[in-house]
Design an enzyme around this catalytic site. Structure first.
Site, PDB file in Angstrom:
ATOM      1  N   CYS A  21       0.852  -1.185   0.000  1.00 65.30           N
ATOM      2  CA  CYS A  21       0.000   0.000   0.000  1.00 65.30           C
ATOM      3  C   CYS A  21       0.889   1.236   0.000  1.00 65.30           C
ATOM      4  O   CYS A  21       1.701   1.440   0.907  1.00 65.30           O
ATOM      5  CB  CYS A  21      -0.897   0.012   1.244  1.00 65.30           C
ATOM      6  SG  CYS A  21      -1.867   1.541   1.404  1.00 65.30           S
ATOM      7  N   CYS A  73       0.143   3.626   3.061  1.00 64.02           N
ATOM      8  CA  CYS A  73       0.723   3.142   4.324  1.00 64.02           C
ATOM      9  C   CYS A  73       2.239   3.019   4.239  1.00 64.02           C
ATOM     10  O   CYS A  73       2.912   2.921   5.262  1.00 64.02           O
ATOM     11  CB  CYS A  73       0.144   1.777   4.685  1.00 64.02           C
ATOM     12  SG  CYS A  73      -1.640   1.773   4.915  1.00 64.02           S
ATOM     13  N   CYS A 115      16.718  -3.221 -10.722  1.00 64.81           N
ATOM     14  CA  CYS A 115      17.971  -3.467 -11.444  1.00 64.81           C
ATOM     15  C   CYS A 115      19.153  -2.806 -10.735  1.00 64.81           C
ATOM     16  O   CYS A 115      20.279  -3.294 -10.806  1.00 64.81           O
ATOM     17  CB  CYS A 115      17.876  -2.977 -12.885  1.00 64.81           C
ATOM     18  SG  CYS A 115      17.406  -1.235 -13.053  1.00 64.81           S
ATOM     19  N   HIS A 118      18.229   2.096 -16.773  1.00 64.73           N
ATOM     20  CA  HIS A 118      18.411   0.690 -16.401  1.00 64.73           C
ATOM     21  C   HIS A 118      19.868   0.445 -16.009  1.00 64.73           C
ATOM     22  O   HIS A 118      20.781   1.042 -16.582  1.00 64.73           O
ATOM     23  CB  HIS A 118      18.028  -0.194 -17.595  1.00 64.73           C
ATOM     24  CG  HIS A 118      18.101  -1.664 -17.322  1.00 64.73           C
ATOM     25  ND1 HIS A 118      17.378  -2.272 -16.325  1.00 64.73           N
ATOM     26  CD2 HIS A 118      18.838  -2.646 -17.916  1.00 64.73           C
ATOM     27  CE1 HIS A 118      17.641  -3.576 -16.324  1.00 64.73           C
ATOM     28  NE2 HIS A 118      18.538  -3.823 -17.275  1.00 64.73           N
TER      29      HIS A 118
END
Length: 435
Positions: free
Chosen positions: A10, A13, A83, A386
């Site tokens: 969540c 939260c 990654c 990446h």
């Protein structure tokens, strides 16, 4: 939802939660994913069985340049923009002395009783006391070179990272260098507190090579982290008004190097607009005498006020593994831009003697380093792109791209736009190639 552990995260939260909807939709999604996983597992098992029947190889097979060859390396599954973590873990797993230490540590069973051996969903009810970064790091390293699977899912390690490093919660892209520093710092702190009831000093003393040379301490007692990555810098500041010199010794685990401004427009090795930036240029820029600007005025104790001054770094002690971070990301106004300059770096014989405070006290071989791993950032910004890694293992170079591992060659490695470089101190028996 994490498709490996089926845990639900969540964002409001900022944690995994156990709640479900009135209609139990979350559990239905879990069951559907489980069925898909079981179907895929069954199909994969049939495919592997057929492959083994048609081949005499007992290890994993990898296609390289059209031919099939045996390989024992294991990839790391991407859990959602992880990654940055995978590239660092693969690099550290190929630093033999560091990796072997953790793999030889005693195992710790953190779950027992009814939860032992069962898949559990991460929830708020699981306390912070039930996690061990050292143990999950050890298990990950053990899995990476067993050769028993194509890819390993580091979900347990990632969960511990979330618990003890709040900066890395969520699934947004993170900075690999920042993660590496947090990881090493927390491993260091946990090892200081002892591991599985065995004092760290007792474990470290079993390795005479580490304990004899370990003189660099960061935040208290020394550990394998400081024994291998720890070095010492001498920071010299000179007041330009009265000439007072101030010296300070600072421990380090890595060195962050600026790419000199005159090279920042050169993006590839083959461009013809001037010389290529080299790692030596970056090291020279780091250790050259620098005049501090108006925002960094030095508080001179003799003049009793802030004065203009110069600063210079010397390396007082070199580490066993020299980690060099190239500062490719810079803040400009409201943006963090990437310096995409190609930096030439040696695979063997990086000579650090000329950067030492007392080079005459070091033997010729103690200052030579050979490349063990490289982390590369692909893309234009720190919050996107990446990460992959190149690393050498038993004389062969591998490219680690999350779950995919491929054999590569030295020519490909040296063309990479390095972000983090890991150099290992050369042993006395090696040759004498120099940068």
């Amino acid at each position: 939802m994490d498709c490996s552990s089926y845990s639900t995260y969540c964002y409001r939260c900022d944690d995994f939660v156990v709640n479900d909807t009135k209609l139990g939709l979350v559990q239905k999604v879990r069951e559907h994913l489980q069925n898909l996983e079981n179907s895929a597992f069954t199909a994969d098992r049939h495919r592997k069985r057929k492959l083994l029947e048609n081949s005499s190889l007992n290890s994993k097979l990898l296609k390289v340049n059209g031919s099939t060859t045996a390989i024992c390396a294991t990839g790391l599954r991407n859990l959602g923009n992880t990654c940055f973590m995978n590239a660092i873990l693969q690099s550290l797993s190929n630093i033999e002395q560091f990796c072997c230490y953790f793999k030889e540590l005693p195992a710790v069973e953190l779950r027992n009783g009814k939860t032992a051996g069962r898949r559990t969903y991460h929830t708020r009810s699981q306390g912070d006391n039930n996690v061990s970064l050292v143990e999950e790091f050890r298990k990950t390293l053990c899995a990476l070179w067993q050769g028993s699977q194509t890819a390993f899912s580091p979900e347990s390690l990632f969960y511990v990272v979330w618990k003890i490093m709040p900066n890395f919660r969520g699934y947004q892209q993170q900075d690999a260098h920042e993660f590496m520093r947090y990881l090493l710092d927390h491993l260091h702190l946990e090892l200081q507190d002892g591991f599985n009831g065995v004092s760290h000093s007792a474990i470290l003393q079993e390795n005479s090579t580490l304990s004899a040379s370990n003189k660099c301490c960061i935040n208290g007692a020394s550990t394998v982290v400081t024994a291998i990555f720890g070095g010492i810098l001498q920071n010299e500041v000179n007041c330009l008004i009265c000439g007072t010199e101030s010296r300070k010794f600072d421990p380090f685990l890595d060195l962050s190097l600026d790419i000199p401004s005159q090279f920042r427009s050169k993006r590839s090795k083959n461009q013809e607009n001037g010389p290529v930036c080299s790692l030596r240029d970056c090291l020279r820029s780091f250790t050259d005498l620098e005049e501090l600007d108006e925002t960094e005025l030095y508080m001179c104790h003799k003049c009793k006020k802030k004065q203009k001054s110069t600063k210079k770094f010397w390396i007082q002690k070199l580490p066993k593994v020299l980690c060099l971070h190239l500062k490719r990301f810079h803040w400009t106004a409201y943006l963090r831009n990437k310096v995409d300059t190609y930096v030439e770096f040696p695979l063997r014989g990086l000579d650090m003697k000329c950067y030492l405070l007392e080079p005459e006290n070091s033997g010729p071989e103690n200052c030579l380093y050979d490349l063990a791993a490289v982390v590369v950032h692909h893309g234009s910004g720190v919050g996107s792109g990446h990460y992959t890694a190149y690393a050498t293992h038993e004389g062969r170079w591998f490219h680690f791209n999350d779950s995919t591992v491929t054999l590569t060659d030295e020519e490909t490695v040296v063309k990479a736009k390095a972000y983090i470089l890991f150099y290992v101190e050369r042993q006395a028996k090696a040759g004498s190639d120099k940068l």
